[in-house]
Design an enzyme around this catalytic site. Structure first.
Site, PDB file in Angstrom:
ATOM      1  N   HIS A   5       0.707   9.357   8.328  1.00 26.12           N
ATOM      2  CA  HIS A   5       0.205   8.149   7.678  1.00 26.12           C
ATOM      3  C   HIS A   5      -1.282   8.271   7.384  1.00 26.12           C
ATOM      4  CE1 HIS A   5      -0.628   6.967  11.963  1.00 26.12           C
ATOM      5  NE2 HIS A   5      -1.727   6.480  11.416  1.00 26.12           N
ATOM      6  N   ARG A   9      -8.610   0.244   6.601  1.00 28.41           N
ATOM      7  CA  ARG A   9      -9.071  -1.008   7.215  1.00 28.41           C
ATOM      8  C   ARG A   9      -9.110  -2.079   6.125  1.00 28.41           C
ATOM      9  NH1 ARG A   9     -12.072   2.919   9.972  1.00 28.41           N
ATOM     10  NH2 ARG A   9     -11.774   2.767  12.230  1.00 28.41           N
ATOM     11  N   GLU A  56      -1.011   2.837   7.007  1.00 29.22           N
ATOM     12  CA  GLU A  56      -1.279   1.906   8.103  1.00 29.22           C
ATOM     13  C   GLU A  56      -2.403   0.982   7.660  1.00 29.22           C
ATOM     14  OE1 GLU A  56      -3.473   1.982  12.443  1.00 29.22           O
ATOM     15  OE2 GLU A  56      -2.411   3.787  11.806  1.00 29.22           O
ATOM     16  N   ASN A  60      -9.037  -5.580  11.745  1.00 28.97           N
ATOM     17  CA  ASN A  60      -9.832  -5.829  12.941  1.00 28.97           C
ATOM     18  C   ASN A  60     -10.247  -7.291  12.902  1.00 28.97           C
ATOM     19  OD1 ASN A  60      -9.976  -3.145  14.161  1.00 28.97           O
ATOM     20  ND2 ASN A  60     -10.982  -2.601  12.249  1.00 28.97           N
ATOM     21  N   HIS A  74      -9.157   8.695  -2.983  1.00 25.85           N
ATOM     22  CA  HIS A  74      -8.081   7.817  -3.406  1.00 25.85           C
ATOM     23  C   HIS A  74      -6.776   8.224  -2.744  1.00 25.85           C
ATOM     24  CE1 HIS A  74      -7.886  11.212  -6.277  1.00 25.85           C
ATOM     25  NE2 HIS A  74      -6.570  11.038  -6.171  1.00 25.85           N
ATOM     26  N   GLU A 126      -4.476   6.316  -7.309  1.00 21.43           N
ATOM     27  CA  GLU A 126      -4.149   7.041  -8.524  1.00 21.43           C
ATOM     28  C   GLU A 126      -2.647   6.962  -8.741  1.00 21.43           C
ATOM     29  OE1 GLU A 126      -4.774  11.424 -10.603  1.00 21.43           O
ATOM     30  OE2 GLU A 126      -4.881  11.266  -8.417  1.00 21.43           O
TER      31      GLU A 126
END
Length: 133
Positions: A5, A9, A56, A60, A74, A126
């Site tokens: 993965h 954030r 993922e 936070n 990207h 992209e």
């Protein structure tokens, strides 16, 4: 070895889940809440590990934006038809975020059709035309 993965954030978890599932057609694969550690996770993708890499999305708690810096480039996604995908992104962008930053067309110096979009947190994606998908 296998790519499992990529973690991004995000400032608003549900907004990002909506963008990746509703605009890009991914599935919400699983979520994790860690209130004591003050973060929440959502994994999205076109399938699950180990057959497919996932994204993922990490929220936070209390952090609504990040400085993306200049090192990250990207994420690339193969699509059947770049122009049709961009049209779909345009239709949904008003309510879910995302903007086309490079219109569909051939890659510089080549024939592959690409486009770029930006997600609600500013990450570049992209789109690469792969009709045989």
């Amino acid at each position: 070895m296998r790519l499992l993965h990529t973690m991004l954030r995000v400032g608003h978890l549900q907004r990002s889940i909506d963008f990746y599932t509703q605009v890009l057609g991914m599935q919400l694969l699983r979520t994790t809440e860690r209130p004591e550690q003050k973060y929440s996770l959502a994994f999205v993708g076109y399938g699950t590990n180990p057959d497919h890499a996932e994204i993922e999305l990490t929220y936070n708690h209390g952090v609504e934006s990040y400085e993306l810096g200049t090192a990250f480039g990207h994420i690339a996604i193969g699509v059947h038809n770049v122009a049709a995908t961009c049209a779909s992104v345009r239709e949904q962008a008003a309510s879910l975020g995302g903007v086309i930053t490079r219109e569909p067309g051939p890659v510089k110096g080549g024939n592959t059709i690409i486009a770029f979009i930006t997600d609600p947190d500013g990450y570049k994606i992209e789109l690469i035309e792969r009709p045989a998908l």
